[in-house]
Design an enzyme around this catalytic site. Structure first.
Site, short mmCIF file in Angstrom:
data_model
loop_
_atom_site.label_atom_id
_atom_site.label_comp_id
_atom_site.label_asym_id
_atom_site.label_seq_id
_atom_site.Cartn_x
_atom_site.Cartn_y
_atom_site.Cartn_z
N HIS A 94 54.43 -2.48 47.85
CA HIS A 94 55.44 -3.81 47.69
C HIS A 94 54.56 -4.90 47.24
CE1 HIS A 94 53.93 -4.53 51.76
NE2 HIS A 94 54.36 -5.62 51.72
N HIS A 140 54.02 -8.25 48.20
CA HIS A 140 53.25 -9.22 49.06
C HIS A 140 51.78 -9.38 48.93
CE1 HIS A 140 56.62 -9.06 52.07
NE2 HIS A 140 57.12 -9.89 51.01
N ASP A 153 49.13 -9.70 50.38
CA ASP A 153 48.31 -9.23 51.16
C ASP A 153 48.45 -7.44 50.79
OD1 ASP A 153 50.79 -9.32 52.34
OD2 ASP A 153 49.97 -8.25 54.04
N HIS A 154 49.01 -6.97 49.76
CA HIS A 154 49.09 -5.76 49.39
C HIS A 154 48.61 -5.49 47.83
CE1 HIS A 154 50.86 -4.39 53.11
NE2 HIS A 154 51.17 -5.67 53.05
N HIS A 195 62.12 -4.14 54.58
CA HIS A 195 61.03 -5.39 54.46
C HIS A 195 60.95 -6.12 53.29
CE1 HIS A 195 57.23 -7.53 55.32
NE2 HIS A 195 56.57 -6.63 53.99
N ASP A 239 54.55 -1.68 54.72
CA ASP A 239 55.01 -2.63 55.70
C ASP A 239 56.21 -2.09 56.20
OD1 ASP A 239 52.64 -4.04 55.83
OD2 ASP A 239 53.52 -6.03 55.04
N HIS A 289 49.28 -2.76 58.20
CA HIS A 289 48.53 -3.54 59.26
C HIS A 289 48.09 -3.05 60.59
CE1 HIS A 289 49.65 -7.35 56.90
NE2 HIS A 289 50.55 -6.64 56.37
FE FE Z 1 51.69 -7.01 54.73
ZN ZN Z 2 54.66 -6.99 53.35
#
Ligand code: FE
Ligand code: ZN
Length: 243
Positions: free
Chosen positions: A55, A57, A59-60, A111, A135, A173
């Site tokens: 996805h 975000h 942090d990905h 999410h 996530d 995570h």
């Molecule tokens: Fe994340």
């Molecule tokens: Zn995420």
């Protein structure tokens, strides 16, 4: 062909990135950062060929462009304009072939609106199936509903519970300890959960990741998979949001 293996690379404060390795070739799932991936590639003498995102975000995906520049890897992701550098988009029902490893794309919204998970079924070369779910599903938890609806997430989680029990789960995570503490509040008598808390604390004390889990274990412990229906799921998700 060698059995593919997975190398777990911690990133940022609590993210996991994964290298799926076949021989000397690798695909990375959800590169939050480029540097630790490049370091792992050189340490294990691997060539990066694919970058897979679950996805959009940061942090990905934040390592996407630097990794592509440094390695020439192809970026594969769900269709989402916020994902940088994409070469190829995938969605529900698509399959990818990474040097003989079949990767099935599952749409798992909830999410976000367009999250996907990558499922590798067991086969002649893969002894235990694997799931990279970003996530959507966490060890003993699930992602927050940021853009998707409760019905989306509920349907996505149902879909994942239909995968074989032995499927190894590689999520985005390290949230496990908090998730298990929340779950124990809901089901204090659940023996599997109590054992899990012990095991998780031991692993974290040793600096080890709590992934992978597996679908069978999640069915025994994860409150979001154990909810009876979508209403109960919503109640749990709201409660966890403020836990
Ligand atoms: Fe994340
Ligand atoms: Zn995420």
């Amino acid at each position: 062909m060698d059995e593919p293996r997975v190398i777990i690379i911690p990133a940022l404060s609590d993210n996991y990135m994964y290298l799926l390795v076949s021989g000397s070739r690798a695909a990375v799932i959800d590169p939050a950062e480029a540097a630790p991936v490049l370091e792992a590639l050189s340490r294990h003498d691997l060539t990066l060929e694919w970058i897979l995102n679950t996805h959009h975000h940061f942090d990905h995906v934040a390592g996407n462009e630097e990794l592509k520049r440094g390695t020439g890897a192809t970026i594969i992701s769900p269709e989402n304009a916020r994902i940088p550098g994409v070469d190829r988009t995938v969605g529900e029902g698509d399959t990818l072939d990474f040097h003989g490893i079949e990767i099935r794309v599952l749409a798992t919204p909830g999410h976000g609106r367009d999250d996907v998970s990558y499922f590798i079924p067991s086969s002649e070369t893969v002894s235990e199936s694997m799931l990279f779910c970003g996530d959507t599903l966490f060890v003993c938890g699930c992602g927050r509903l940021l853009e998707g609806t409760p019905d989306d997430m509920w349907a996505s989680l149902r879909k994942l519970t239909e995968l074989p029990d032995e499927t190894r789960i590689y999520c985005g995570h390290e949230y496990t300890e908090e998730n298990v503490r929340f779950a124990l509040g809901e089901e204090p008598g659940n023996e599997s959960l109590r054992n899990l808390l012990e095991e998780v604390r031991t692993r974290l004390r040793r600096g080890e990741p709590t992934v992978p889990s597996n679908i069978g274990m999640e069915k025994r412990t994860n409150p979001f998979l154990r909810a009876a229906d979508v209403r109960q799921f919503i109640r749990l998700r709201r409660k966890k949001d403020v836990f």
